[in-house]
Design a protein around this motif. Structure first.
Motif, PDB file in Angstrom:
ATOM      1  N   ALA A   1      -8.874   3.192   2.834  1.00 43.92           N
ATOM      2  CA  ALA A   1      -7.938   2.447   3.747  1.00 43.92           C
ATOM      3  C   ALA A   1      -6.788   3.085   3.510  1.00 43.92           C
ATOM      4  O   ALA A   1      -5.965   3.294   4.685  1.00 43.92           O
ATOM      5  CB  ALA A   1      -7.761   1.170   3.163  1.00 43.92           C
ATOM      6  N   GLU A   2      -6.272   3.682   2.360  1.00 43.88           N
ATOM      7  CA  GLU A   2      -4.998   4.672   2.354  1.00 43.88           C
ATOM      8  C   GLU A   2      -5.258   6.118   3.265  1.00 43.88           C
ATOM      9  O   GLU A   2      -4.218   6.309   4.036  1.00 43.88           O
ATOM     10  CB  GLU A   2      -4.813   4.969   1.073  1.00 43.88           C
TER      11      GLU A   2
ATOM     12  N   MET B   1       0.837  -1.107  -0.012  1.00 48.56           N
ATOM     13  CA  MET B   1       0.082  -0.155   0.030  1.00 48.56           C
ATOM     14  C   MET B   1       0.788   1.332  -0.187  1.00 48.56           C
ATOM     15  O   MET B   1       1.901   1.386   0.807  1.00 48.56           O
ATOM     16  CB  MET B   1      -0.848  -0.125   1.345  1.00 48.56           C
TER      17      MET B   1
ATOM     18  N   PRO C   1      -4.026   6.751  -4.954  1.00 54.17           N
ATOM     19  CA  PRO C   1      -3.925   5.433  -4.666  1.00 54.17           C
ATOM     20  C   PRO C   1      -3.285   4.678  -5.899  1.00 54.17           C
ATOM     21  O   PRO C   1      -3.867   5.060  -6.978  1.00 54.17           O
ATOM     22  CB  PRO C   1      -5.360   5.027  -4.195  1.00 54.17           C
ATOM     23  N   CYS C   2      -2.508   3.682  -5.474  1.00 53.23           N
ATOM     24  CA  CYS C   2      -1.928   2.791  -6.770  1.00 53.23           C
ATOM     25  C   CYS C   2      -3.137   1.904  -7.219  1.00 53.23           C
ATOM     26  O   CYS C   2      -3.972   1.647  -6.481  1.00 53.23           O
ATOM     27  CB  CYS C   2      -0.921   1.924  -6.142  1.00 53.23           C
TER      28      CYS C   2
ATOM     29  N   LEU D   1       0.805   5.658  -1.844  1.00 51.85           N
ATOM     30  CA  LEU D   1       0.179   6.535  -2.604  1.00 51.85           C
ATOM     31  C   LEU D   1       1.178   7.216  -3.571  1.00 51.85           C
ATOM     32  O   LEU D   1       2.479   7.361  -3.316  1.00 51.85           O
ATOM     33  CB  LEU D   1      -0.375   7.851  -1.736  1.00 51.85           C
TER      34      LEU D   1
ATOM     35  N   ASP E   1       4.892   6.092  -2.754  1.00 51.83           N
ATOM     36  CA  ASP E   1       5.686   4.980  -3.184  1.00 51.83           C
ATOM     37  C   ASP E   1       7.254   5.637  -3.632  1.00 51.83           C
ATOM     38  O   ASP E   1       7.776   4.984  -4.537  1.00 51.83           O
ATOM     39  CB  ASP E   1       4.922   4.454  -4.433  1.00 51.83           C
TER      40      ASP E   1
ATOM     41  N   ASP F   1      -5.586  -0.455  -4.750  1.00 50.73           N
ATOM     42  CA  ASP F   1      -5.593   0.153  -3.664  1.00 50.73           C
ATOM     43  C   ASP F   1      -7.130   0.939  -3.252  1.00 50.73           C
ATOM     44  O   ASP F   1      -7.387   1.583  -4.290  1.00 50.73           O
ATOM     45  CB  ASP F   1      -4.465   1.172  -3.048  1.00 50.73           C
ATOM     46  N   ASP F   2      -7.451   0.817  -2.035  1.00 52.78           N
ATOM     47  CA  ASP F   2      -8.683   1.766  -1.673  1.00 52.78           C
ATOM     48  C   ASP F   2      -8.227   2.732  -0.915  1.00 52.78           C
ATOM     49  O   ASP F   2      -7.588   3.133  -0.206  1.00 52.78           O
ATOM     50  CB  ASP F   2      -9.215   0.728  -0.616  1.00 52.78           C
ATOM     51  N   ARG F   3      -9.021   3.966  -1.499  1.00 58.48           N
ATOM     52  CA  ARG F   3      -8.585   5.250  -0.969  1.00 58.48           C
ATOM     53  C   ARG F   3      -8.953   5.581   0.347  1.00 58.48           C
ATOM     54  O   ARG F   3      -8.178   5.927   1.244  1.00 58.48           O
ATOM     55  CB  ARG F   3      -9.419   6.528  -1.660  1.00 58.48           C
TER      56      ARG F   3
ATOM     57  N   ARG G   1      -4.520   4.878   6.829  1.00 57.59           N
ATOM     58  CA  ARG G   1      -2.931   4.605   6.936  1.00 57.59           C
ATOM     59  C   ARG G   1      -2.145   5.829   7.214  1.00 57.59           C
ATOM     60  O   ARG G   1      -1.406   5.911   8.109  1.00 57.59           O
ATOM     61  CB  ARG G   1      -2.570   3.702   5.791  1.00 57.59           C
TER      62      ARG G   1
END
Length: 246
Positions: free
Chosen positions: A207-208, A1, A199-200, A3, A155, A203-205, A211
């Motif tokens: 959840a990001e 995970m 988000p990549c 961004l 990332d 991936d879920d926004r 995080r």
């Protein structure tokens, strides 16, 4: 995970005009996309660009105050002649000289037509392959802490982290650097310039965003209401947004 930084977000009253300025400054093209003017490489709109960091100019009702932005763009040059030519071209496009206390330095500090600061750098080997944007530079109190947060948030890879400077870049080794420069003083007003992250794929926004909060980000209410992006601040109060995948 993780961004990915996808664009530098610049607020402007006359967004299309400022977008055209930045397109000319970078040798790119301005694309109209709803209220936002997106600036990216020529040849047709590609968003997000797979390798480069674009510029998104967003309309706002209020003009910039005299307070210096804590985030600005550094432009790369390939020779002393290129630096002189670029400075002259930007002045002709509506840029103005800016004094931010830089003193006698080999780079030139300007402001775009609405007062957002930028630097035209002298040639430097570290920026020889970045493209027209050498770096997005952020004033901060603790570059090491910013390297920790942004290194975990995105990332991008941390290339340097000292008491005075932290430097990150895409793990692909393309595009500009993200730099955090130790600077005295504290934040007093909202910035007109910030980073937008995405988000990549897969991936879920939501959840990001959760995080990021666990890393030290704080929710930010700028009156955005119910939007498909989330406004946050990092541990040093720099605003940024997490966008939705297209």
């Amino acid at each position: 995970m993780a961004l990915r930084p996808v664009q530098v977000n610049i607020k402007a009253v006359a967004a299309p005009a400022v977008g055209r300025f930045w397109a000319e400054a970078l040798g790119w093209q301005a694309y109209g996309s709803g209220a936002t003017t997106y600036v990216g490489p020529r040849g047709g709109l590609v968003w997000p660009d797979p390798a480069l960091l674009g510029v998104g100019v967003v309309p706002v009702p209020d003009r910039k105050t005299a307070t210096k932005n804590r985030t600005h763009i550094d432009l790369a040059t390939t020779s002393a002649a290129h630096q002189r030519e670029l400075v002259a071209r930007l002045l002709a496009l509506g840029a103005t000289p800016a004094d931010v206390g830089q003193g006698d330095v080999p780079w030139t500090v300007l402001a775009d037509p609405e007062g957002n600061e930028l630097c035209v750098l002298e040639p430097r080997d570290v920026y020889r392959d970045t493209g027209p944007i050498a770096a997005v530079v952020v004033d901060c109190a603790d570059p090491r802490d910013m390297a920790r947060f942004w290194g975990e948030a995105t990332d991008w890879t941390v290339h340097e982290a000292t008491d005075d400077l932290a430097r990150l870049r895409s793990a692909k080794g393309t595009g500009p650097y993200l730099e955090f420069l130790r600077t005295p003083g504290t934040k007093t007003t909202p910035d007109r310039v910030h980073l937008d992250l995405l988000p990549c794929p897969g991936d879920d926004r939501t959840a990001e965003v959760s995080r990021l909060r666990s890393l030290g980000a704080t929710d930010l209410d700028v009156g955005q209401g119910d939007t498909p992006w989330t406004c946050l601040t990092d541990p040093d109060a720099h605003e940024f947004c997490v966008l939705s995948l297209p």
